[in-house]
Enzyme design. Sequence first.
Site, mmCIF file in Angstrom:
data_model
loop_
_atom_site.group_PDB
_atom_site.id
_atom_site.type_symbol
_atom_site.label_atom_id
_atom_site.label_comp_id
_atom_site.label_asym_id
_atom_site.label_seq_id
_atom_site.Cartn_x
_atom_site.Cartn_y
_atom_site.Cartn_z
ATOM 1 N N GLU A 113 0.852 -1.199 0.000
ATOM 2 C CA GLU A 113 0.000 0.000 0.000
ATOM 3 C C GLU A 113 0.883 1.241 0.000
ATOM 4 O O GLU A 113 2.113 1.147 0.085
ATOM 5 C CB GLU A 113 -0.936 -0.024 1.209
ATOM 6 C CG GLU A 113 -1.928 -1.186 1.144
ATOM 7 C CD GLU A 113 -2.813 -1.277 2.360
ATOM 8 O OE1 GLU A 113 -3.308 -0.257 2.822
ATOM 9 O OE2 GLU A 113 -2.999 -2.394 2.867
ATOM 10 N N HIS A 241 -8.954 9.006 3.528
ATOM 11 C CA HIS A 241 -8.519 7.969 2.590
ATOM 12 C C HIS A 241 -8.736 8.514 1.189
ATOM 13 O O HIS A 241 -9.804 9.047 0.891
ATOM 14 C CB HIS A 241 -9.318 6.684 2.800
ATOM 15 C CG HIS A 241 -8.679 5.497 2.153
ATOM 16 N ND1 HIS A 241 -8.610 5.355 0.783
ATOM 17 C CD2 HIS A 241 -8.066 4.412 2.681
ATOM 18 C CE1 HIS A 241 -7.978 4.215 0.503
ATOM 19 N NE2 HIS A 241 -7.635 3.622 1.641
ATOM 20 N N ARG A 288 -0.732 8.676 2.079
ATOM 21 C CA ARG A 288 -2.124 9.107 1.914
ATOM 22 C C ARG A 288 -2.362 10.593 1.964
ATOM 23 O O ARG A 288 -3.234 11.115 1.277
ATOM 24 C CB ARG A 288 -2.936 8.509 3.056
ATOM 25 C CG ARG A 288 -3.423 7.204 2.680
ATOM 26 C CD ARG A 288 -4.306 6.653 3.713
ATOM 27 N NE ARG A 288 -4.304 5.239 3.419
ATOM 28 C CZ ARG A 288 -4.770 4.332 4.189
ATOM 29 N NH1 ARG A 288 -5.292 4.666 5.342
ATOM 30 N NH2 ARG A 288 -4.741 3.074 3.834
ATOM 31 N N HIS A 349 -11.372 8.993 7.310
ATOM 32 C CA HIS A 349 -11.091 7.559 7.436
ATOM 33 C C HIS A 349 -10.521 7.160 8.789
ATOM 34 O O HIS A 349 -10.917 6.157 9.363
ATOM 35 C CB HIS A 349 -10.105 7.200 6.321
ATOM 36 C CG HIS A 349 -9.729 5.760 6.243
ATOM 37 N ND1 HIS A 349 -10.644 4.782 5.924
ATOM 38 C CD2 HIS A 349 -8.529 5.124 6.411
ATOM 39 C CE1 HIS A 349 -10.033 3.611 5.913
ATOM 40 N NE2 HIS A 349 -8.764 3.785 6.218
ATOM 41 N N ARG A 384 -0.776 8.391 9.444
ATOM 42 C CA ARG A 384 -0.569 6.944 9.646
ATOM 43 C C ARG A 384 -0.175 6.245 8.345
ATOM 44 O O ARG A 384 -0.779 6.462 7.299
ATOM 45 C CB ARG A 384 -1.866 6.321 10.169
ATOM 46 C CG ARG A 384 -1.828 4.822 10.304
ATOM 47 C CD ARG A 384 -3.154 4.312 10.786
ATOM 48 N NE ARG A 384 -4.187 4.584 9.825
ATOM 49 C CZ ARG A 384 -4.757 3.675 9.039
ATOM 50 N NH1 ARG A 384 -4.380 2.405 9.107
ATOM 51 N NH2 ARG A 384 -5.708 4.007 8.202
HETATM 52 P P1 FAD Z 1 -13.338 -0.397 16.272
HETATM 53 O O1 FAD Z 1 -13.055 -1.606 15.482
HETATM 54 O O2 FAD Z 1 -13.901 0.749 15.548
HETATM 55 O O3 FAD Z 1 -14.344 -0.786 17.435
HETATM 56 C C1 FAD Z 1 -14.918 0.214 18.236
HETATM 57 C C2 FAD Z 1 -15.879 -0.430 19.199
HETATM 58 O O4 FAD Z 1 -16.230 0.495 20.202
HETATM 59 C C3 FAD Z 1 -17.194 -0.892 18.592
HETATM 60 O O5 FAD Z 1 -17.524 -2.119 19.176
HETATM 61 C C4 FAD Z 1 -18.190 0.148 19.061
HETATM 62 O O6 FAD Z 1 -19.506 -0.330 19.203
HETATM 63 C C5 FAD Z 1 -17.612 0.457 20.419
HETATM 64 N N1 FAD Z 1 -18.026 1.745 20.962
HETATM 65 C C6 FAD Z 1 -17.755 2.981 20.492
HETATM 66 N N2 FAD Z 1 -18.279 3.909 21.300
HETATM 67 C C7 FAD Z 1 -18.898 3.244 22.300
HETATM 68 C C8 FAD Z 1 -19.632 3.638 23.437
HETATM 69 N N3 FAD Z 1 -19.870 4.924 23.735
HETATM 70 N N4 FAD Z 1 -20.126 2.674 24.248
HETATM 71 C C9 FAD Z 1 -19.926 1.374 23.970
HETATM 72 N N5 FAD Z 1 -19.243 0.945 22.913
HETATM 73 C C10 FAD Z 1 -18.735 1.866 22.092
HETATM 74 N N6 FAD Z 1 -6.539 -0.421 9.273
HETATM 75 C C11 FAD Z 1 -5.549 -1.260 8.906
HETATM 76 O O7 FAD Z 1 -4.565 -1.408 9.638
HETATM 77 N N7 FAD Z 1 -5.652 -1.969 7.758
HETATM 78 C C12 FAD Z 1 -6.706 -1.861 6.913
HETATM 79 O O8 FAD Z 1 -6.765 -2.527 5.895
HETATM 80 C C13 FAD Z 1 -7.740 -0.960 7.262
HETATM 81 N N8 FAD Z 1 -8.798 -0.782 6.432
HETATM 82 C C14 FAD Z 1 -9.825 0.018 6.847
HETATM 83 C C15 FAD Z 1 -10.963 0.118 6.054
HETATM 84 C C16 FAD Z 1 -12.053 0.848 6.488
HETATM 85 C C17 FAD Z 1 -13.269 0.974 5.614
HETATM 86 C C18 FAD Z 1 -12.004 1.499 7.748
HETATM 87 C C19 FAD Z 1 -13.175 2.283 8.232
HETATM 88 C C20 FAD Z 1 -10.875 1.431 8.522
HETATM 89 C C21 FAD Z 1 -9.770 0.688 8.088
HETATM 90 N N9 FAD Z 1 -8.627 0.583 8.862
HETATM 91 C C22 FAD Z 1 -7.626 -0.264 8.485
HETATM 92 C C23 FAD Z 1 -8.566 1.185 10.196
HETATM 93 C C24 FAD Z 1 -8.880 0.087 11.229
HETATM 94 O O9 FAD Z 1 -9.891 -0.737 10.735
HETATM 95 C C25 FAD Z 1 -9.339 0.681 12.542
HETATM 96 O O10 FAD Z 1 -8.472 1.683 12.950
HETATM 97 C C26 FAD Z 1 -9.363 -0.395 13.617
HETATM 98 O O11 FAD Z 1 -10.115 -1.484 13.178
HETATM 99 C C27 FAD Z 1 -9.950 0.170 14.890
HETATM 100 O O12 FAD Z 1 -10.124 -0.877 15.789
HETATM 101 P P2 FAD Z 1 -10.612 -0.540 17.254
HETATM 102 O O13 FAD Z 1 -10.681 -1.837 17.979
HETATM 103 O O14 FAD Z 1 -9.775 0.522 17.814
HETATM 104 O O15 FAD Z 1 -12.069 0.106 17.063
HETATM 105 C C1 SIN Z 2 -7.073 0.250 2.723
HETATM 106 O O1 SIN Z 2 -7.279 -0.946 2.554
HETATM 107 O O2 SIN Z 2 -6.797 1.027 1.818
HETATM 108 C C2 SIN Z 2 -7.153 0.786 4.094
HETATM 109 C C3 SIN Z 2 -5.904 0.496 4.798
HETATM 110 C C4 SIN Z 2 -5.796 1.320 6.050
HETATM 111 O O3 SIN Z 2 -6.592 2.203 6.297
HETATM 112 O O4 SIN Z 2 -4.845 1.065 6.785
#
Ligand code: FAD
Ligand code: SIN
Length: 526
Positions: A113, A241, A288, A349, A384
Amino acid sequence: MIKETDFLVIGSGIAGLSFALKVAKHGKVILISKTRLEETNTKYAQGGIAAVTYEPDNFEKHVNDTLIAGDGLCNKKIVEMVVQEAPTQIKQLIDWGVQFDQNEKGKYDLGREGGHSEYRVLHHKDNTGEEIQNSLVRKVKEHQNIEVLENHFAVDLITQHHLGKLVKRNHKDTQCYGAYVLDLSNDQVETYLSKVTLIATGGTGNLYDTTTNPKIATGDGVAMVYRAKGIIENMEFIQFHPTSLYNPGEKPSFLITEALRGFGAILKTTEGKEFMDKYDERGSLAPRDIVARAIDHEMKISGSDHVLLDASHLDSEKLKDHFPNIFDKCLSLNIDITKDPIPVIPAAHYMCGGVKVDENGCSTINRLYAAGEVSSTGLHGANRLASNSLSEAVVYADRAAKHAVLQIKDTEINKSIPEWDTQGATYPEEMVMITQNYKEVQQIMSNYVGIVRSNLRLERALRRLEIIYIETEELYEKSILSQKLCELRNLINVGYLIIKMAQEMHESRGLHYTIDYPKKGNISEF
Ligand code: FAD
Ligand code: SIN
């Protein structure tokens, strides 16, 4: 109702779930999620998870790529630590049942990427996040020590403030005793008391009207920690993104993974002209911040509402095999990616800043940890590197778990916490005030605090946000709580932090670009 637990985990994405699985053999865990366990940013991750796997890649290269993307603001020690620990934590994911694609020789099929000098992104087709989310949810549901509460919304963290004591941001002895949580099935606020709490609430994409993030991403964790007087940092670095599918009205915006550019797809104007070489020698695979800004610029020059991502010159069978979900999604809109260019636009994003934590995931509030997107560890700096966030989340979930397991040994639950006071509260008369203000906040942030900023735009945004803040606080004071009202309040809070921190920057750096100081690091020039 009051409930007690050793570990309170707020959030069911990769950070919350992996922390819960690690601590569960040491005590009782309550894990809450505001909707279904599966609905997280994690589930939507496409490209994959970055880590050094095979030569010619090595730790030094991954560290350097991360530092370059971060535009000089990463903490090098933290970068080295995360890069070195990521492979072990990814092995742990595999042991929990996560499957990453392999080639015919049985080696992991690595993607590439923007900003990566090597192929190093482990992935599962183009739906890596769903594979991780489902595998971890399965494990968590099997664990007897983990009580899962869906549709439970954390409203506020409990500190000495709730015992009538003064708590200040610079105090070193603020303690987190748990959280007040709204049970969305009956609108009751319950008291959850814990020895330690992990905030793993993810990002804040919904602050903007075009985002790749699902509805849950409303910055709740940052707002809660800020109100509890923890330190928040680097909020000005909101990552857009470059390539979300241009399909007006669709929310969240469907992501077209950067791995597609890693596979050879090329950005073009709507006239079919390549343009990235004008902006950066790495072309479509520059980091990015650079690509998103270049697209924004091209759209402004041409007046077009999108640009194109062209994959039609690539091997069509391989394209369909590697990116089956993108192929199907685009085909559902009559775009055959093996023949037609894909219309794309940048979308909010990822939140690079957040709750300031140390190398063990400890926030500046005692007994409170943060991991995943909600946290600010020092890894990302001003921008990032793609696919570093999933690795960061597992590394910090592991570190926080090890620390928390020791911490609970000499920590008592505080039993003197009062229950939530609902006296005099009524249901809001008109929900439209909340929904309208929610939309206004998104417009303010999108119009004035997006990819390109200026002093004037930030000032305007702040003034407008202040009006909405006052209205919302008045409503909050007298209302029976609802998820929408709390989320609106949190978004306003997070928007305020982004603007304030952006105003303190007298330079353009990484994801923060302002026309008033278009260069990096030199204030006096302007
Ligand atoms: P999340 O997975 O967002 O989980 C948050 C949790 O908190 C959820 O369960 C939600 O319900 C809960 N929550 C929030 N507020 C409250 C509240 N007030 N009370 C109770 N529960 C709450 N990163 C990469 O490294 N590689 C990738 O390929 C990549 N692709 C991506 C593609 C997309 C479309 C997106 C949106 C993001 C991508 N990212 C990627 C970023 C990555 O997915 C996220 O940064 C990461 O998954 C965040 O994980 P997390 O556990 O911190 O939070
Ligand atoms: C993507 O697949 O382009 C998202 C990767 C990321 O947000 O880290």
